[in-house]
Write an enzyme that holds these catalytic residues in place. Structure first.
Site, PDB file in Angstrom:
ATOM      1  N   LYS A  52       0.838  -1.204   0.000  1.00 28.69           N
ATOM      2  CA  LYS A  52       0.000   0.000   0.000  1.00 28.69           C
ATOM      3  C   LYS A  52       0.873   1.255   0.000  1.00 28.69           C
ATOM      4  CE  LYS A  52      -3.760  -2.486   2.211  1.00 28.69           C
ATOM      5  NZ  LYS A  52      -4.500  -2.828   3.448  1.00 28.69           N
ATOM      6  N   GLN A  96      -4.736  -1.408   9.558  1.00 25.15           N
ATOM      7  CA  GLN A  96      -4.484  -2.705   8.917  1.00 25.15           C
ATOM      8  C   GLN A  96      -5.062  -3.825   9.779  1.00 25.15           C
ATOM      9  OE1 GLN A  96      -3.112  -3.285   5.827  1.00 25.15           O
ATOM     10  NE2 GLN A  96      -3.671  -5.414   6.188  1.00 25.15           N
ATOM     11  N   ASP A 119     -11.069   2.970   4.305  1.00 21.59           N
ATOM     12  CA  ASP A 119     -11.420   1.560   4.092  1.00 21.59           C
ATOM     13  C   ASP A 119     -12.938   1.387   3.988  1.00 21.59           C
ATOM     14  OD1 ASP A 119      -9.437  -0.230   3.573  1.00 21.59           O
ATOM     15  OD2 ASP A 119      -8.928  -0.623   5.671  1.00 21.59           O
TER      16      ASP A 119
END
Ligand code: NAP
Length: 285
Positions: A52, A96, A119
């Site tokens: 990422k 994460q 997200d």
């Protein structure tokens, strides 16, 4: 049979985002900024975070990665999130997953400012999705939709079957496919579904997010169906999807590979969400 190449498609989406950022930079105070939170030392999570960071750097998104030890407490995570929520230099916050036990993911996700929730997993963003309102969408389902669009594969009026109902993938994907934008007629399957094979055979578009290698066999696929494999399982010889690729490729009209399918598309949507959050904060939307 058409291979739906997520790697190449994601690269072209990154190139478009890079151009967009460059064209907007003169009107913004600074480049987009993503804060990444990594808790513990799970090797797979470290690889995902590195990928990422690399993708962000390629398009011109700055990242700052905050590493907390595996023994960090829930409060340490939510405290850091609350600081990032009010930091004007931060457009997006990525936590994460998975988090090491006993930290619970849901309260941490709920601590994120919904406007920085790149997200798309905060209840406000999931709620906006289910109400058909604007918001940041979960990256994996958004990546699936973007890949279908890239290949001009329309689900409009088609029968879509989604295997899996997680908040991360299956449920938001089913909502997106059935939205007014996409107009599919959707069946969402799970471990309580009776006669799963029969449900899957009804699908013009079959989506699977289970996490069981080669779970979808050729007898579960209608001749000519489009099959999107979201599952990823790490095995000794590499990554494996939910679909028995060899056998299903002889029946499907289009199929995603694993790796190189939905994985890179997911990252491209994280970048797109970060740019969207940055534009909103800079009044550029
Ligand atoms: P999850 O939370 O474990 O959900 C799995 C889903 O599969 C559940 O809804 C479960 O049903 C269903 N399921 C399990 N066994 C089944 C069976 N025998 N028949 C029918 N349904 C069954 O997993 P997830 O987070 O959604 O992830 C799913 C897969 O996608 C994993 O392999 C993950 O690594 C992968 N993934 C990939 C990406 C990407 O970027 N490509 C991103 C995220 C996840 P119940 O609800 O009844 O338990």
């Amino acid at each position: 049979m058409l291979i739906l190449d997520g790697k190449t498609t994601a690269a072209s989406l990154r190139a478009t985002l890079k151009k967009e950022i460059n064209s907007l930079l003169p009107d913004a105070e600074r480049a987009p900024n993503l804060a990444v939170l990594l808790v513990g030392d799970d090797p797979a999570s470290q690889v995902y975070v590195r990928n990422k960071e690399r993708a962000c750097a390629e398009v011109g998104i700055e990242t700052i990665t905050y590493r907390l030890p595996a023994h960090a407490k829930q409060m340490d995570v939510t405290h850091l999130i609350s600081q990032l929520n009010v930091d004007d230099g931060v457009d997006g916050i990525l936590l994460q997953l998975p988090l090491p036990a006993p930290i619970k993911a849901q309260p941490c996700l709920e601590a994120i400012n919904p406007h920085k929730d790149v997200d798309g997993l905060h209840p406000e963003n999931q709620g906006n999705l289910s109400l058909g309102l604007p918001g940041l969408r979960p990256c994996t389902p958004a990546g699936v939709i973007a890949l279908l669009r890239h290949y001009k594969l329309s689900v409009d009026g088609k029968k879509a079957v989604v295997v899996g109902r997680s908040n991360l993938v299956g449920r938001p994907l089913a909502l997106m496919l059935g939205s007014r934008d996409n107009n599919a007629t959707v069946t969402m399957c799970h471990s309580g579904t009776r006669n799963l094979a029969e449900e899957c055979r009804q699908a013009d578009f079959l989506f699977t997010a289970v996490g069981e290698p080669r779970f979808i066999t050729a007898d579960m696929v209608r001749e000519g169906a489009v099959v999107v494999d979201i599952g990823i399982t790490r095995q000794e010889n590499g990554l494996c999807g939910d679909v028995d690729f060899e056998a299903v490729s002889r029946k499907a009209s289009a199929l995603t590979p694993v790796p190189g399918g939905i994985g890179p598309m997911t990252i491209s949507q994280l970048l797109a969400n970060t740019v969207k959050a940055w534009k909103r904060r800079n009044g550029l939307l």
